[in-house]
Design a protein around this motif. Structure first.
Motif, PDB file in Angstrom:
ATOM      1  N   SER A 183      -8.374   1.831  -0.720  1.00  0.00           N
ATOM      2  CA  SER A 183      -7.247   1.368   0.448  1.00  0.00           C
ATOM      3  C   SER A 183      -6.752   0.462  -0.488  1.00  0.00           C
ATOM      4  O   SER A 183      -5.656  -0.091  -0.297  1.00  0.00           O
ATOM      5  CB  SER A 183      -7.179   0.891   1.324  1.00  0.00           C
ATOM      6  OG  SER A 183      -8.364  -0.242   2.004  1.00  0.00           O
ATOM      7  N   ARG A 227       1.296  -0.947   0.115  1.00  0.00           N
ATOM      8  CA  ARG A 227      -0.312  -0.339  -0.099  1.00  0.00           C
ATOM      9  C   ARG A 227       0.734   1.338   0.122  1.00  0.00           C
ATOM     10  O   ARG A 227       1.933   1.727   0.018  1.00  0.00           O
ATOM     11  CB  ARG A 227      -1.010  -0.043   1.438  1.00  0.00           C
ATOM     12  CG  ARG A 227      -1.660  -1.292   1.413  1.00  0.00           C
ATOM     13  CD  ARG A 227      -3.202  -0.916   2.037  1.00  0.00           C
ATOM     14  NE  ARG A 227      -4.041  -1.974   2.699  1.00  0.00           N
ATOM     15  CZ  ARG A 227      -3.873  -2.688   3.688  1.00  0.00           C
ATOM     16  NH1 ARG A 227      -2.792  -3.158   4.456  1.00  0.00           N
ATOM     17  NH2 ARG A 227      -4.491  -3.797   3.927  1.00  0.00           N
ATOM     18  N   GLN A 251      -2.851   4.851   1.013  1.00  0.00           N
ATOM     19  CA  GLN A 251      -3.996   3.171   1.157  1.00  0.00           C
ATOM     20  C   GLN A 251      -4.142   3.235   2.294  1.00  0.00           C
ATOM     21  O   GLN A 251      -4.830   2.888   3.062  1.00  0.00           O
ATOM     22  CB  GLN A 251      -3.264   2.331   0.153  1.00  0.00           C
ATOM     23  CG  GLN A 251      -3.699   2.717  -1.633  1.00  0.00           C
ATOM     24  CD  GLN A 251      -3.337   1.892  -2.181  1.00  0.00           C
ATOM     25  OE1 GLN A 251      -2.077   1.182  -2.531  1.00  0.00           O
ATOM     26  NE2 GLN A 251      -3.873   1.438  -3.426  1.00  0.00           N
ATOM     27  N   GLU A 252      -2.974   2.804   2.668  1.00  0.00           N
ATOM     28  CA  GLU A 252      -2.407   2.680   4.139  1.00  0.00           C
ATOM     29  C   GLU A 252      -3.345   3.614   5.130  1.00  0.00           C
ATOM     30  O   GLU A 252      -4.042   3.088   6.601  1.00  0.00           O
ATOM     31  CB  GLU A 252      -0.960   3.191   4.752  1.00  0.00           C
ATOM     32  CG  GLU A 252      -0.876   2.124   6.235  1.00  0.00           C
ATOM     33  CD  GLU A 252      -1.306   0.506   6.413  1.00  0.00           C
ATOM     34  OE1 GLU A 252      -1.681   0.288   7.719  1.00  0.00           O
ATOM     35  OE2 GLU A 252      -0.967  -0.086   5.091  1.00  0.00           O
ATOM     36  N   THR A 275       1.910  -6.083   4.776  1.00  0.00           N
ATOM     37  CA  THR A 275       2.012  -4.783   4.505  1.00  0.00           C
ATOM     38  C   THR A 275       3.177  -4.472   3.918  1.00  0.00           C
ATOM     39  O   THR A 275       4.003  -5.316   3.877  1.00  0.00           O
ATOM     40  CB  THR A 275       1.113  -3.483   4.581  1.00  0.00           C
ATOM     41  OG1 THR A 275       1.428  -3.765   6.030  1.00  0.00           O
ATOM     42  CG2 THR A 275      -0.391  -3.566   5.302  1.00  0.00           C
TER      43      THR A 275
END
Length: 440
Positions: free
Chosen positions: A64, A21, A25-26, A424
């Motif tokens: 996200s 991400r 997005q995070e 992630t």
């Protein structure tokens, strides 16, 4: 892999599940987690707040990139797959319904919880986040219980007298919600009775509230089901007889000690006994029997595919013009509603979803899988006397709790294989729970 296999090892090893991400997005993902937790608190309290938080979840789900996790779950996890197939089946019913498209689409929208289950699944893959989601739900129920008991003790009528000490929802909905607090408090108390005395007190007060103060018979039924589920979880099949005995003893005590409880039970018995002797079907049980028989009659014309989504009200009105009975758009039976509108296929997929939700948590330990089975048990039985999926609160609650608790079927088995359901990049937090902590 076959679409219904749902093997966690293949699910976790998929590159799609290992998201990379961006910073934006995070941040969207963190916000989506907070919105998802907020839904758990809002459902028992406010429909408007629930809708707002749900929209927030959807927006963050898209921004996200979490939709990639959902798509992988749809391909590999049976709960998500069947949930989507069920909604698509209901949507196909729009093609042949006699109802206007606008009204039929509005009816379809009431089943949006089947779309939300795969989305919630993708946000609750971390066990600590799942527990926080349950705690948020518990917090709302504790608030409801506290206000309801306060109004009862001091003779305060909340909003209107007919609410019978129901606070944020009507008495039927509150008692169904409160039955889940009975289960959750019992589960926590039985885990460590000496340490969790607070939950023992909550168990006692919540049970009194459901059975003796707020007169919702659906709540009586839900409590009985949950006693059976809890006994089965603790003792296996050997717990069935003790559960029956426990329900009988509690029922006898309430019947002897509460005039309100006694009247409600006597009314059920007399209405069932006298159904064929009277034409005045104006009360709850008599009407439910009438709706059931008329609904089964309607379903005979198209038993496989049904007459189309949203068609129940129109077809029932046409039948009642011939019989001269009460017209309704809600048969107070989810199975009858699906049978008339979507036939045996709709009912079969609905039951299949229950089955996969139950199976996804078998063999797992902890509160989340146990609670998943409790929710399935309540909805399977109470849907016989209420159209729970049509009701905004009950339907939304089902989607939320199934997405939350059935996520244990993905992450727990994945953890046993030494893999992580969602990863992630190196700069992101190691888990959804740590993401929440950092966001705070």
């Amino acid at each position: 892999m076959h679409i219904f296999e749902g093997l966690p090892s293949q699910l976790d090893s998929s590159p799609v599940m290992q998201l990379k991400r961006s910073t934006f997005q995070e941040l969207s993902f963190r916000t989506g987690l907070w919105f998802a937790l907020g839904v758990g608190f809002a459902i028992p309290i406010s429909t408007s707040l629930t809708s707002a938080f749900s929209v927030g979840v959807l927006i963050c789900w898209f921004l996200s990139g979490q939709y990639r996790v959902t798509f992988e779950l749809l391909r590999t996890y049976r709960v998500a797959t069947v949930s989507l197939i069920l909604f698509c089946t209901l949507a196909v019913g729009l093609l042949y319904t006699p109802q206007t498209l606008s009204l039929a689409t509005r009816n379809l929208f009431k089943y949006r919880q089947f779309l939300m289950i795969p989305i919630y699944l993708s946000f609750f893959l971390d066990s600590r986040v799942r527990l926080r989601g349950i705690r948020m739900f518990e917090l709302a129920l504790l608030l409801t219980l506290a206000v309801s008991m306060f109004c009862w003790m001091f003779g305060i009528e909340w909003d209107v007298p007919s609410h019978d000490h129901a606070i944020f929802k009507n008495r039927i909905t509150q008692n169904i919600l409160m039955s889940f607090l009975v289960y959750l408090s019992a589960w926590r108390f039985l885990e460590k009775p000496r340490k969790n005395w607070f939950w023992g007190a909550v168990l006692l007060i919540a049970t009194v509230n459901v059975l003796l103060i707020v007169p919702g018979r659906s709540g009586y039924l839900a409590v009985g089901v949950l006693i059976g589920v809890l006994m089965y979880q603790k003792l296996g099949y050997k717990g069935i007889l003790p559960a029956g005995a426990c329900v009988l003893v509690i029922g006898m005590i309430c019947y002897q000690s509460s005039d309100r409880f006694q009247r409600r039970i006597d009314l059920v018995i007399s209405e069932i006994r006298n159904y064929h002797q009277t034409q005045d079907h104006a009360s709850g049980v008599n009407l439910r029997i009438e709706f059931l028989l008329n609904g089964l009659e309607l379903a005979q014309s198209s038993p496989i595919f049904g007459s189309g989504t949203g068609s129940f009200a129109m077809r029932y009105h046409q039948l009642m013009e011939q019989k001269g009975q009460m017209v309704t758009a809600n048969p107070h039976n989810e199975y009858v509603m699906l049978l008339v509108q979507n036939g045996a296929i709709g009912v079969g997929l609905f039951l299949l979803l229950f089955w996969f939700c139950w199976r996804s948590t078998r063999g797992l330990s902890g509160l989340e899988p146990a609670f998943a089975q409790a929710v399935v048990g309540v909805y399977m039985i109470v849907c016989l006397v209420n159209s729970l999926m049509l009701d905004t609160t009950e339907g939304g609650l089902f989607g939320y709790l199934m997405g939350l608790t059935c996520a244990a079927g993905v992450s727990t088995r994945g953890a046993s294989l030494g893999t992580s359901p969602v990863e992630t990049d190196a700069d992101a937090p190691d888990s959804q729970a740590e993401t929440l902590q950092n966001a705070a």
